[in-house]
Structure formats: C-alpha cells, structure tokens
Design a protein around this motif. Structure first.
Motif, mmCIF file in Angstrom:
data_model
loop_
_atom_site.group_PDB
_atom_site.id
_atom_site.type_symbol
_atom_site.label_atom_id
_atom_site.label_comp_id
_atom_site.label_asym_id
_atom_site.label_seq_id
_atom_site.Cartn_x
_atom_site.Cartn_y
_atom_site.Cartn_z
ATOM 1 N N SER A 3 0.830 -1.212 0.000
ATOM 2 C CA SER A 3 0.000 0.000 0.000
ATOM 3 C C SER A 3 0.859 1.255 0.000
ATOM 4 O O SER A 3 0.525 2.248 -0.651
ATOM 5 C CB SER A 3 -0.914 0.024 1.229
ATOM 6 N N ASP A 61 -6.192 -1.212 -4.968
ATOM 7 C CA ASP A 61 -5.555 -1.695 -3.740
ATOM 8 C C ASP A 61 -6.378 -2.848 -3.190
ATOM 9 O O ASP A 61 -7.510 -2.654 -2.766
ATOM 10 C CB ASP A 61 -5.449 -0.564 -2.714
ATOM 11 N N GLU A 62 -5.812 -4.036 -3.206
ATOM 12 C CA GLU A 62 -6.464 -5.243 -2.677
ATOM 13 C C GLU A 62 -7.935 -5.342 -3.096
ATOM 14 O O GLU A 62 -8.816 -5.333 -2.235
ATOM 15 C CB GLU A 62 -6.392 -5.237 -1.142
ATOM 16 N N GLN A 95 -8.749 0.363 -0.964
ATOM 17 C CA GLN A 95 -9.018 -0.924 -0.334
ATOM 18 C C GLN A 95 -10.442 -1.006 0.214
ATOM 19 O O GLN A 95 -11.123 -2.002 0.055
ATOM 20 C CB GLN A 95 -8.000 -1.142 0.799
HETATM 21 MG MG LIG Z 1 -2.394 -2.734 2.273
#
Ligand SMILES: [Mg+2]
Ligand SMILES: Nc1ncnc2c1ncn2[C@@H]1O[C@H](COP(=O)(O)OP(=O)(O)O)[C@@H](O)[C@H]1O
Lengths: 261, 268
Positions: free
Chosen positions: A44, A165-166, A88
C-alpha cells in the motif's frame, strides 16, 4: 515493451524504519501488472507513492516519462485526471448517492452540461452492472457492489491508468472472481494500464500479465506471469506453494522485539 | 543522576517537537483554508454553493430553537440578578441597560459560540475524521479535488455568516426575556423598558459583539477541521478527536473573547 511507469531507487522510511529499500522496476503499458507480497511488506505504501499521496524519502517515479516526485501539487492534479484509483475500502463518499459519487470528478473537472454528466454516469454504472442502484447510498450496498461503484468512479474521466488496492480483500470467492473478470474486461476493452496490489494468488493467476513481487522492502521478482510460475527463487516458490513460513521480522524489528521496545 | 536528567531533557525535547509540529500543521491548515475560501474563488475555482447552503442550514437554522431558548432564559436570569442589586438603590430601570449591554457585548456572542461549538464544531471533527479513517479524504486527493476546498470552505463560510446571524437573534431573544421578566415580576412598564434599552445601547456595542461572533465562527471551523484531519486511525480515534475539538474550541473561543474584549476596551 512500452513503459507506463518507471520507478528507480525508491526509498521510503517512516522515522528511521525503512519500508521500501531502494526498489527499481517498470510497469508495461496496456497490461495488467500485479504487485504481489505478504501483508505488511509495503504494497500500500508503494501504491500511495505511485498515486502521489505520499512523497518518497528518495528516488524517482516516472509516469509517461514525467517525474511525479518533482511535480508541484497543481501540475500533479492535471496528471491525476488521467489516473483512477480504487481504494481498499472503496472510499466512496458516504454522504452522496452512487450516481453523485461517479459524477463528482466530472462535475469538478469538466464543464459538461448536467444532462451529459447524467448520461456518462449511467454508462459507467452500466459498465460495472450497477445501473439499477444509482440512487442508493454506499451504506446500502454490499462490499462487492461498493468496489464496483468505486471502479465506476475511477473510470469517470476515462483514465489511462487504473490502480487497485487489494480489490478482492474481504470478498467471498465468487464476488472476487466477478471483480477479476471486470478488471480483465477493462484492460481488453479500454486498453487501460492496470496496476493491482494484492496477496490473493487465485486472482493473480487470473488477471496478471506482469508481476512484481515484494519482500521485506525489496523486489524479489519482476517479469511476466509465466516466468513467475517457473521461478526457482525460494521465497517466490514458498509464496506460490502457500507454504507456511516463520513470521519474518526485519532485523530492526526483530531486535526491537527481543529488546522489549 | 544522569539518567533522570537525560530523561527530563528527552521529555522536554519530544514535547517541544510535538508542539512545533502541531503549530506547523495548524498554521498550514489555516493558510490553506483562507487560500481556498478567499483567494481561489477569484482564480476561477468556484465555492461549492449547494454544500455551503446545506452547511448553513445545519449550523444556523437548526440551532435556532436551542439558541432561542437558552438566550431567553439567560435574559431572564440577567434581569433577576441585576434587579437584586438595583432594587436596593431604587434604580430598577437600569436593569434594561445591564441586560442590553451584557447581552450584546458579551453573552450573546459567547453563548451562541458555545452552543455552535457543541453542535457544529464536534460534527465537523467527526465528519472529517471518519472520512479520513475511511480513506475518503485520500480518494478526494486522488481525484484531484482539494479536501480543504471541498470540505472546509463551505463550513467556514457557513459559520462566518451564521454565527453573527445567530448572535443577533440571541441578543433579541435575550432582551425580550429581560423585558418580559421586568414587565411581570418587577412591575416595570414594558414601553419604558424598551426605550431605556434602545437609548442605552450603542451601535458599537452590537458591532463589537458581531465581530467577536465572526471570529468565533472561524475558530470553531478551524479547530473542528484540524482535529478531523488529525485522525489517522479508526473509529476510536474519531471519538477522541471529536471530544478534543469541543474542549479546544470552547477554550479558544474564551481566549479570543478575552483578546477582543481587551482590544475593544482600549481602542473603541
Ligand atoms: Mg495494504
Ligand atoms: N503512517 C505510517 N507510519 C509508520 N509506519 C507505517 C505507516 N504506514 C505503514 N507503515 C508500516 O509500513 C509497513 C508497510 O505497510 P503497508 O504498505 O500498508 O503494507 P501492505 O499494504 O503491504 O500490507 C508496515 O509494516 C506498516 O507498519
């Protein structure tokens, strides 16, 4: 291989703790690149550098040949219009409907008439199969739907670069697979350069053209997905074969751990 | 005892650095807020009108009942307390002067500011703080939208307008409370009470009150936004920051009140 992003000698420190230790790699244009690594390895943090939320301690990040670490906020804001980000936790604005969330970048950055904005919004929501939900608030949607709404918002200004992100974190496997398909569709249909940060192996094999693998602040692998599968690097193998590993500490952390502070 | 001394210096050093960093962050926030509110609109980055109006309704219109009731009661209390002394010297008519002057110069602005700190200051900290915790602020930045312009400017304009407006309202209702008490419990003639109030109040009294109210509006917005943007963790921190914002803004409102009162005392 045409390069969309080129990172050279990137170093990040929080205090005196080194998170990214002089990493260099490049990301090809028009492909899906996955940044892979265990939790806490700095994925991240790296993503935040690439989207300009965080300035690195040192190093260079070239996007389309321009060094974003040397840009002023105003210059970089122009750049940001060509970049979309899915955070995320989706990061939709909870005070607005889904449609207003998608319309936000259009209202802020274009001089389009309201009816045109509405049409674009509906197109973007259609793309992520959420057209029936335009008047819903984020809190009324499931996790997977929020992510898709976040993608619609990231796509609002027709970006050249899309960051995730993820994307499948916290989703059930079926919903996660649906999201992976959407990512593939975006690359194939719109020829967007996509960068995905993840630690989920099934989605890596589904979406990745190119993989960058991080471990303890270093790049331990960078190359096409086929090379990853054939790689003999012990850490890569262990990750791919999902072998348990003693929780690794960086030397400083380990010292802090045994020294009691 | 070198270790103790070392510890002491270390403590002083860390405290100093943390205070300096807070001062730096706060002055950057103030700087940015004033830039995005007063300068950038003239460079073609328009203020968000609809959001500003909605903030005005939330901070101003919705506080009217509570400000009204409290001011009414305080007007009555002031009249009673003034009468307690003035009765002894047979100067009951001066109740009107005391109520009018203390409300317009002091109590109207400060009561309003304390109510608005509790209602709006805390909600600003909670709103911005939870947006920070949910990455919404990062999302705004990544879309090229300045979070200060987007979130703080509408709130600042709303309070700069609504705090003086609520103060005028509070002055009126407080004076009305004093008048009703005097006309009933003190057997005064309401008309002569009114006349006495009008003749005792100077434009200056009302104006200084409004200048204070304007400054309090700025203080409450900045403190709420500052605490909100300071959130870096999760929900628990949002709660802590919200409480801190109310305490800090009431404290700073009083400090600014002292400053302005001293200023007006010597220079008007
Ligand atoms: Mg992360
Ligand atoms: N703001 C911060 N201050 C200090 N350390 C941080 C901060 N953000 C992240 N870290 C540390 O940096 C490391 C990498 O974090 P992160 O990039 O979030 O990892 P990942 O996304 O790969 O799980 C972690 O060990 C984390 O503790």
């Amino acid at each position: 291989m045409e390069k969309a992003i080129e990172v050279t000698d990137l170093v990040t420190q929080y205090g005196d703790r080194v998170i990214l230790n002089g990493i260099s790699f490049s990301i090809p244009k028009g492909k899906t690149t996955v940044i892979l690594g265990g939790s806490g390895c700095g994925k991240s943090t790296l993503l935040n550098h690439l989207i300009g939320l965080l300035k690195p301690t040192s190093g260079e990040i070239l996007i389309n040949g321009h060094d974003i670490t040397a840009m002023t906020e105003d210059e970089f804001n122009e750049f940001r219009k060509k970049m979309g980000v899915l955070f995320q936790g989706s990061a939709l604005l909870n005070s607005m409907t889904i449609a207003d969330n998608v319309a936000l970048p259009l209202r802020e950055h274009t001089k389009l008439e309201e009816p045109t904005i509405q049409i674009i919004c509906r197109m973007k929501l259609d793309l992520v199969s959420l057209s029936k939900f335009e008047h819903f608030y984020p809190s009324q949607l499931s996790g997977g739907m929020k992510k898709r709404a976040g993608i619609a918002r990231a796509m609002a200004l027709d970006p050249e670069l899309l960051f995730f992100d993820e994307p499948s974190a916290g989703l059930d496997p079926v919903t996660a697979a649906g999201l992976d398909e959407l990512i593939i569709k975006l690359r194939d249909v719109f020829k967007i350069t996509i960068v995905v940060v993840t630690h989920e192996l099934p989605s890596v094999f589904m979406i990745a053209d190119y993989v960058i693998m991080l471990d303890l602040g270093e790049v331990i692998f960078a190359g096409p997905i086929d090379e990853l599968k054939a790689s003999a690097h012990p850490k890569v193998r262990r990750f791919l074969e999902r072998q348990a590993e003693q929780e690794t500490y960086s030397p400083e952390d380990y010292f802090r751990f045994i020294a009691g502070n | 005892m070198p270790a103790a001394i070392e510890g002491l210096f270390g403590f002083i050093g860390r405290k100093t650095f943390s205070i300096l960093r807070n001062v730096h962050d706060a002055s950057k926030l103030i700087n940015d807020t004033f830039y995005w509110t007063f300068i950038s609109p003239f460079k073609g980055k328009a203020v968000r009108v609809r959001a500003t109006i909605s903030e005005m309704v939330k901070a101003g219109y919705n506080s009217v009942p509570i400000v009204g009731v409290i001011s009414f009661f305080v007007g009555i209390i002031l009249a009673l307390q003034a009468a307690y002394q003035l009765k002894k010297v047979g100067a009951l008519i001066y109740v009107a002067n005391l109520v009018g002057v203390s409300l317009t110069r002091e109590l109207g602005p400060i009561l309003t500011a304390i109510i608005v700190s509790g209602r709006s200051g805390s909600s600003y900290a909670a709103e911005i703080g939870s947006m920070k915790a949910a990455e919404e602020v990062n999302a705004l930045v990544s879309m090229g939208i300045n979070p200060i312009r987007f979130l703080v400017t509408p709130k600042l304009i709303a309070l700069m307008v609504m705090l003086p407006a609520l103060t005028i309202f509070s002055d009126f209702i407080g004076i009305l409370g004093g008048l009703i008490l005097s006309a009933t419990a003190l057997d005064m003639n309401p008309f002569s009470y009114m006349q006495q109030t009008v003749s005792s109040l100077l434009v200056k009294d009302v104006m200084t009150g409004l200048v204070k109210a304007w400054a309090f509006g700025v203080v409450i917005t900045i403190v709420g936004a500052y605490q909100g943007f300071k959130v870096s963790g999760g929900a628990e921190e949002v709660g802590r920051r919200t409480t801190a914002s109310v305490v800090a803004s009431i404290f700073l409102v009083i400090v600014f009140d002292l400053f302005f009162t001293a200023l007006f005392f010597y220079f008007t």
